[in-house]
Design an enzyme around this catalytic site. Structure first.
Site, PDB file in Angstrom:
ATOM      1  N   LYS A 100      60.126  54.610  45.090  1.00  8.22           N
ATOM      2  CA  LYS A 100      60.376  55.321  46.344  1.00  8.22           C
ATOM      3  C   LYS A 100      61.513  54.713  47.158  1.00  8.22           C
ATOM      4  CE  LYS A 100      55.883  57.212  46.664  1.00  8.22           C
ATOM      5  NZ  LYS A 100      55.944  58.629  46.986  1.00  8.22           N
ATOM      6  N   GLU A 132      38.604  71.221  39.133  1.00  5.72           N
ATOM      7  CA  GLU A 132      39.629  71.540  40.147  1.00  5.72           C
ATOM      8  C   GLU A 132      40.525  72.731  39.768  1.00  5.72           C
ATOM      9  OE1 GLU A 132      41.720  68.052  41.664  1.00  5.72           O
ATOM     10  OE2 GLU A 132      39.955  66.793  41.402  1.00  5.72           O
ATOM     11  N   GLU A 180      51.908  53.912  49.902  1.00  5.18           N
ATOM     12  CA  GLU A 180      53.239  54.355  50.320  1.00  5.18           C
ATOM     13  C   GLU A 180      53.346  54.575  51.822  1.00  5.18           C
ATOM     14  OE1 GLU A 180      52.937  57.725  47.620  1.00  5.18           O
ATOM     15  OE2 GLU A 180      53.465  59.022  49.279  1.00  5.18           O
ATOM     16  N   GLU A 227      44.834  53.048  38.427  1.00  5.97           N
ATOM     17  CA  GLU A 227      45.778  52.961  37.309  1.00  5.97           C
ATOM     18  C   GLU A 227      45.890  51.526  36.815  1.00  5.97           C
ATOM     19  OE1 GLU A 227      49.485  52.038  35.337  1.00  5.97           O
ATOM     20  OE2 GLU A 227      48.977  51.344  37.312  1.00  5.97           O
ATOM     21  N   HIS A 259      50.004  60.074  32.174  1.00  6.44           N
ATOM     22  CA  HIS A 259      51.382  60.513  32.405  1.00  6.44           C
ATOM     23  C   HIS A 259      52.185  60.520  31.113  1.00  6.44           C
ATOM     24  CE1 HIS A 259      50.005  59.699  36.469  1.00  6.44           C
ATOM     25  NE2 HIS A 259      50.922  60.563  36.856  1.00  6.44           N
ATOM     26  N   CYS A 296      44.254  58.957  35.975  1.00  6.94           N
ATOM     27  CA  CYS A 296      44.504  59.946  37.024  1.00  6.94           C
ATOM     28  C   CYS A 296      43.975  61.288  36.525  1.00  6.94           C
ATOM     29  CB  CYS A 296      46.011  60.000  37.299  1.00  6.94           C
ATOM     30  SG  CYS A 296      46.446  60.887  38.818  1.00  6.94           S
TER      31      CYS A 296
END
Ligand code: GLN
Ligand code: ZN
Length: 768
Positions: free
Chosen positions: A116, A490, A611, A671, A700, A732
């Protein structure tokens, strides 16, 4: 005269043209010429737009096919060796290989790491440096784009990542060393480039040095002075841009750099104006970042003007520049696209295009007098007044409820040890219980149902029936493979924030408010504009429906208050902590309703907690304090025997372990598989007391992990932690994966848990 300036314009295009063009090129569906043509068209459009709006310092080189830090890496020739580059100019193929990795006969390489950009949601590609790093000018993109604009009759201000921030953004490969030791080798490349810009006719150049607002050591501060002393020789006017925070203890360093102008962020840090005005030497101009580049609210022009007038009074018009607080990269492009928002709400907003107008209005007010812009000021005043008094924004019931929150409401009834006893008894789970993080594959079929419903092609009843069918299937599937704690999948959620935002009061959604997140990926953050309230239950029906289908435990899935806040455009008329607490109360209601409906395990996801950390370490404690408190407020309503889970992913948690502990979730899933369980060491060191599910399946990646590999990871985990603490789950949610990958991976995961149970032998017990 006061100058109107912009620090950077969104590159994606109002219709995300760049995304479309780049992705089509990657897919092999269009030529490099077509891609270049779109890029050129976008650059020209954005330069012309800024000129029309009255911006005098128009940026160039703010365009990028992927990321401007990667552009800088190309510029200085810091292409890591694995890309096998040894040409004169970094080619597009190498550029995209660095950005995304490549798997062809010619090249089989992984991408550069991504992280980021300061405290934003924009991701840049992390430069990699070796001790023996050399630099050379390997991309003249900045010069080319300057000339391209000049040919259109627009003399732009090229924008570069400043040399010190560039080095500080990077990572050392191999043995550790001080990245700033590379500065003497890097500076000649910058000097060469600046000379070429000067030769091409440039007058001003903007060097972004956001690290001037971060915690720096004295030697890091000194590096800025060294760098800009070297760059002075080019004879260009240099503007050093800082943003996202106050200069603070770097003030003297910043104001005394041998450059022509300094930019400061007066939206994030309005309090720094006086100090900067007092310290600024007489030979320097000051660029005032008074229009918020990171949020979507219309500027209070009177307030901005007051700050600007103060600066003009002290410095004179010749030394003042009006600008956005930072690059407009972080704003959506144009409010005019929002045809579905009502006029009143729209009047409260300004996207990048409207922000240019605000910058021009303020500049005109200073140069030609306020009378020359009285109409614009009037409109601004009306919008500010309407927003601050609107009953769409203010809900007295929410404010009252918030005021009545007590400390106890953020505490569970008993400490973890006691809760664990109650939960072991109530839930009857085996050792190494298996579960997933919530979502199952969002297949094109699932997404089509939602699109069909939106278009009116199917009825709500048909949509619900389709979702129920999906839930039924996924429940049966989980039972068949032997997962212990089930989820409903979901399927009904477009996105983990948008789904809840749409059901809450105080939230609004744009049609086209896209902002670049990384590369061609854009996000459309919701807008939190008012007091947040939950008029109806949001997940209870789906979860209770799923629970009725099975004798196993069904886990309720919620998004936590910090993540709801962090991934949105947040109102700026009250502290973020207050907005977060309002969301926490709404989630708390949902948690209570789920418990009432018989749901004994509830997960509150907080992937964004890390974050949200402020740029300055001194501000961390205050943030972590209210963030942890908000999570606890959302979770603590339940009985001891109801188990609260949380989930976090893809960040480094080592430095906030005490806060993760303080969240006091009964179980955290996290993670770890990429780092081979390295993270667990910090859980061990900190003596994490509660239960933990270290992710054993890296979702991922399309790679399917084997049972043996997962057993190996789990064995590592019980070296650091007690077997009684460990859960078995993926990293995740599975929504981006294909069923063909998920099925073998989860089957292997369940077998891995079974193997571990044999290995450790014993039962889940309350006493440790
Ligand atoms: N429950 C969410 C899911 O499974 C969590 C997503 C996330 O952590 N980003 O999709
Ligand atoms: Zn996650």
């Amino acid at each position: 005269m006061v100058l109107a300036a912009n620090l950077g314009f969104p590159r994606i295009g109002v219709k995300r043209e760049l995304k479309t063009a780049v992705e089509s090129y990657w897919a092999g569906n269009s030529t490099v010429e077509a891609l270049q043509a779109t890029a050129k068209e976008l650059r020209a459009r954005h330069w012309k737009l800024q000129a029309e709006k009255g911006i005098q310092h128009i940026p160039s080189n703010d365009f990028s096919f992927y990321d401007h830090v990667l552009d800088t890496t190309c510029m200085v020739g810091a292409v890591p060796e694995r890309y096998n580059f040894n040409g004169d100019t970094v080619d597009l193929g190498t550029f995209f290989a660095m950005a995304r990795g490549e798997q062809t006969a010619a090249r089989d390489v992984v991408a550069m790491e991504m992280t980021k950009w300061l405290d934003t949601n924009y991701h840049y590609l992390v430069p990699e440096f070796e001790g023996a790093q050399n630099f050379a000018l390997k991309s003249r993109k900045a010069v080319d784009e300057f000339k391209e604009a000049l040919a259109l009759g627009i003399k732009t201000k090229p924008v570069l990542v400043g040399p010190v921030s560039y080095l500080l953004l990077g990572k050392c490969k191999g043995a550790d060393f001080d990245r700033l030791d590379l500065l003497p080798k890097l500076l000649p490349v910058y000097v060469q480039l600046l000379n070429e810009l000067k030769a091409a006719g440039a007058e001003w150049v903007q060097l972004d040095e956001p690290f001037l607002v971060t915690d720096l050591t004295p030697s890091q501060q000194k590096a800025f002075t060294t760098a800009y002393t070297a760059l002075k020789a080019s004879g260009l006017n240099i503007l050093v841009a800082t943003y996202f925070e106050a200069l603070g203890d770097n003030l003297q360093t910043a104001v005394n750099l041998p450059v022509q102008a300094l930019h400061i962020d007066l939206v994030r840090a309005p309090q720094q104006l006086d100090a900067v005005l007092n310290a600024l030497p007489a030979d320097k101009s000051l660029s005032l970042g008074v229009v918020d580049g990171r949020n979507i609210w219309r500027t209070d022009l009177d307030k901005a003007l007051a700050a600007a007038e103060k600066a003009v009074a002290k410095l004179g018009k010749e030394r003042v520049i009006i600008a956005g607080s930072c690059s407009l990269l972080h704003s959506p492009v144009d409010l005019a696209e929002e045809t579905k928002l009502d006029a009143e709400f729209k009047s409260w907003l300004a996207f990048a295009t409207q922000k240019l107008e605000e910058i021009a209005t303020l500049t005109n007010a200073l140069n030609k007098g306020v009378a020359s812009v009285s109409a614009q000021l009037e409109t601004s005043r009306n919008a500010i007044a309407s927003r601050s008094s609107s009953n769409r924004v203010h809900n007295p019931a929410v404010k009252q409820r918030l005021a009545a929150v007590t400390k106890d409401m953020a505490n569970r009834k008993h400490p973890f040890a006691q809760r664990r006893e109650a939960q072991v008894k109530a839930l009857g789970l085996p050792l190494f219980p298996t579960t997933t993080i919530g979502s199952f594959p969002q297949t094109p079929e699932v997404r089509k149902y939602r699109a069909d419903l939106k278009r009116g092609d199917i009825t709500e009843a048909q949509y619900n029936a389709a979702m129920e069918e999906k839930i039924r299937d996924v429940v049966t599937y989980q039972e068949e493979i032997g997962i212990d704690v089930l989820v409903h999948g979901e399927f009904e959620r477009n996105d983990m924030v948008e789904y809840f935002g749409e059901l809450l009061e105080g939230y609004a959604f744009t049609k086209n408010g896209w902002v670049q997140s990384y590369g061609s990926r854009c996000v459309k953050p919701p807008i939190i504009f008012g007091d947040v309230n939950r008029p109806v239950a949001m997940t209870v029906e789906w979860t209770a429906f799923a629970q009725k289908l099975t004798k196993s435990w069904m886990k309720g899935m919620l998004t936590g208050p910090i993540t709801m806040l962090q991934w949105a455009f947040v109102r700026d008329d009250q502290p973020r902590s207050e907005t977060c607490r309002q969301i926490a109360l709404a989630i708390r209601d949902e948690v209570a309703d789920l418990e009432k409906a018989g749901i004994k395990i509830i997960q509150i996801d907080e992937p964004a907690i890390r974050e949200g950390l402020p740029i300055r370490k001194a501000d961390w404690a205050a943030y972590l304090n209210w963030a942890v408190e908000a999570f606890r407020l959302s979770a603590s309503v339940v009985d001891d025997s109801t188990q609260i889970h949380t989930h976090m992913c893809y960040s480094e948690f080592n430095d906030i372990m005490p806060s993760i502990g303080a969240m006091d979730a009964d179980v955290i899933s996290i993670e770890t598989s990429r780092s081979q369980m390295e993270l667990l060491e910090s859980f061990e060191e900190y003596k994490y007391p509660n239960e933990i599910g270290p992710g054993v399946y890296d979702i991922h990646s399309p790679r399917i992990p084997s049972e043996a590999w997962m057993v190996d990871l789990l064995k590592k985990s019980i070296r650091s932690l007690d077997a009684q603490q460990i859960w078995v789950n993926p990293d995740c949610g599975l929504k981006t994966r294909k069923w063909a990958e998920v099925k073998p991976a989860l089957a292997a995961m369940v077998n891995a848990a079974r193997t571990m149970r044999k290995e450790v032998a014993g039962a889940r017990t309350a006493a440790e």
